[in-house]
Design a protein around this motif. Sequence first.
Motif, PDB file in Angstrom:
ATOM      1  N   LYS A   5     -11.329  13.135 -60.033  1.00  0.00           N
ATOM      2  CA  LYS A   5     -12.483  12.436 -60.598  1.00  0.00           C
ATOM      3  C   LYS A   5     -13.572  13.459 -60.910  1.00  0.00           C
ATOM      4  O   LYS A   5     -13.790  14.399 -60.144  1.00  0.00           O
ATOM      5  N   LEU A   7     -17.475  14.089 -61.260  1.00  0.00           N
ATOM      6  CA  LEU A   7     -18.776  13.509 -60.918  1.00  0.00           C
ATOM      7  C   LEU A   7     -19.861  14.013 -61.861  1.00  0.00           C
ATOM      8  O   LEU A   7     -20.730  13.263 -62.283  1.00  0.00           O
ATOM      9  N   ASN A   8     -19.834  15.291 -62.163  1.00  0.00           N
ATOM     10  CA  ASN A   8     -20.746  15.908 -63.132  1.00  0.00           C
ATOM     11  C   ASN A   8     -20.166  17.267 -63.492  1.00  0.00           C
ATOM     12  O   ASN A   8     -19.082  17.639 -63.030  1.00  0.00           O
ATOM     13  N   ASP A  56     -15.927   8.595 -52.289  1.00  0.00           N
ATOM     14  CA  ASP A  56     -15.892   8.979 -53.700  1.00  0.00           C
ATOM     15  C   ASP A  56     -16.767   8.060 -54.542  1.00  0.00           C
ATOM     16  O   ASP A  56     -17.505   8.514 -55.424  1.00  0.00           O
ATOM     17  N   GLN A  57     -16.719   6.761 -54.264  1.00  0.00           N
ATOM     18  CA  GLN A  57     -17.547   5.806 -55.003  1.00  0.00           C
ATOM     19  C   GLN A  57     -19.030   6.029 -54.714  1.00  0.00           C
ATOM     20  O   GLN A  57     -19.874   5.899 -55.596  1.00  0.00           O
ATOM     21  N   GLU A  60     -20.393   9.042 -56.642  1.00  0.00           N
ATOM     22  CA  GLU A  60     -20.563   8.810 -58.080  1.00  0.00           C
ATOM     23  C   GLU A  60     -21.977   8.367 -58.421  1.00  0.00           C
ATOM     24  O   GLU A  60     -22.461   8.609 -59.536  1.00  0.00           O
ATOM     25  N   SER A  61     -22.638   7.705 -57.480  1.00  0.00           N
ATOM     26  CA  SER A  61     -23.976   7.161 -57.742  1.00  0.00           C
ATOM     27  C   SER A  61     -25.096   8.151 -57.410  1.00  0.00           C
ATOM     28  O   SER A  61     -26.272   7.840 -57.586  1.00  0.00           O
TER      29      SER A  61
END
Length: 288
Positions: A5, A7-8, A56-57, A60-61
């Motif tokens: 994933k 993220l940035n 992980d979720q 993401e924020s």
Amino acid sequence: MKINKILNNNTVLVIDDQGQEKIAMGKGIAFGRKVGELCEKSQIERLYTLENKGSDQLLESIPQDILYAADYIVRMVKEKLETEISDALFVAIADHLNGAVIRSKEGVSMKNFLLWDVKNIFREEFEICREAMTKVSEEMHIDFTEDEVGFIVLHIVSASLSNENSAAEVLLKLMEEILTVIKYSLKTSFDDDDIYFQRFKTHLKFFTERILTHKKLEGDLHNGHDSEMFEMMKNKYPESFETVEKVKDFIKKQYNYEISPDEQFYLMVHLSRIMKKSEVNKGEKGVL
């Protein structure tokens, strides 16, 4: 390691050869990359293992600058404390920093009822954290209160409680033993909802950790001024002092650990608060 994933541009989640999910950080590490591609090891500056589901979720924020601020704090703590700390600390600090920034922008402050304990019991950790948070404040143009620093310290201390001799069941057993000694000595029961008892249990958790690892609490009660404070507490709250003496004897006999004057002082402070609150409650019930 494969990218799981993005993220940035500077932070990705990867899966290592053992199937473990990790946070990989590095300048431009995700630039031009896609999920499923291999992550260049030469670009990885920091690697954190994700120990909890759902992390992980959560990540993401969280904005990129806060992730890097959390990384900076973790690195400083590990460097200056020179101790093993769980990688879960990175996520915990990032999450708390994100909330602290939001609260600061909204003009909302959160009171840390354990600040007194944190500043006095974990002095080294607090000073390291305050130094790191000052740097983060300057970079992010956010003023963090001492309460927020105290919260970060609690995350740091909790993440360092990973010694095999301090497994949860061992800590709980010792805590129960100490509480039993106190209950019989003071001839009282505890209100689990009472804020003073909650603070005492938090203190007790870290106190038992020091007992099991034979780590001493460094303090200043050998100095004249603080020695007078100890004597004042001893004379003003004789029941608390006698109870602490019983706890001291029990710990010495069962765990071969000598409780320092500082530890005795903090225990007396907590017990005197609990007893005082208990007397007030009894008085109010008597009036009714």
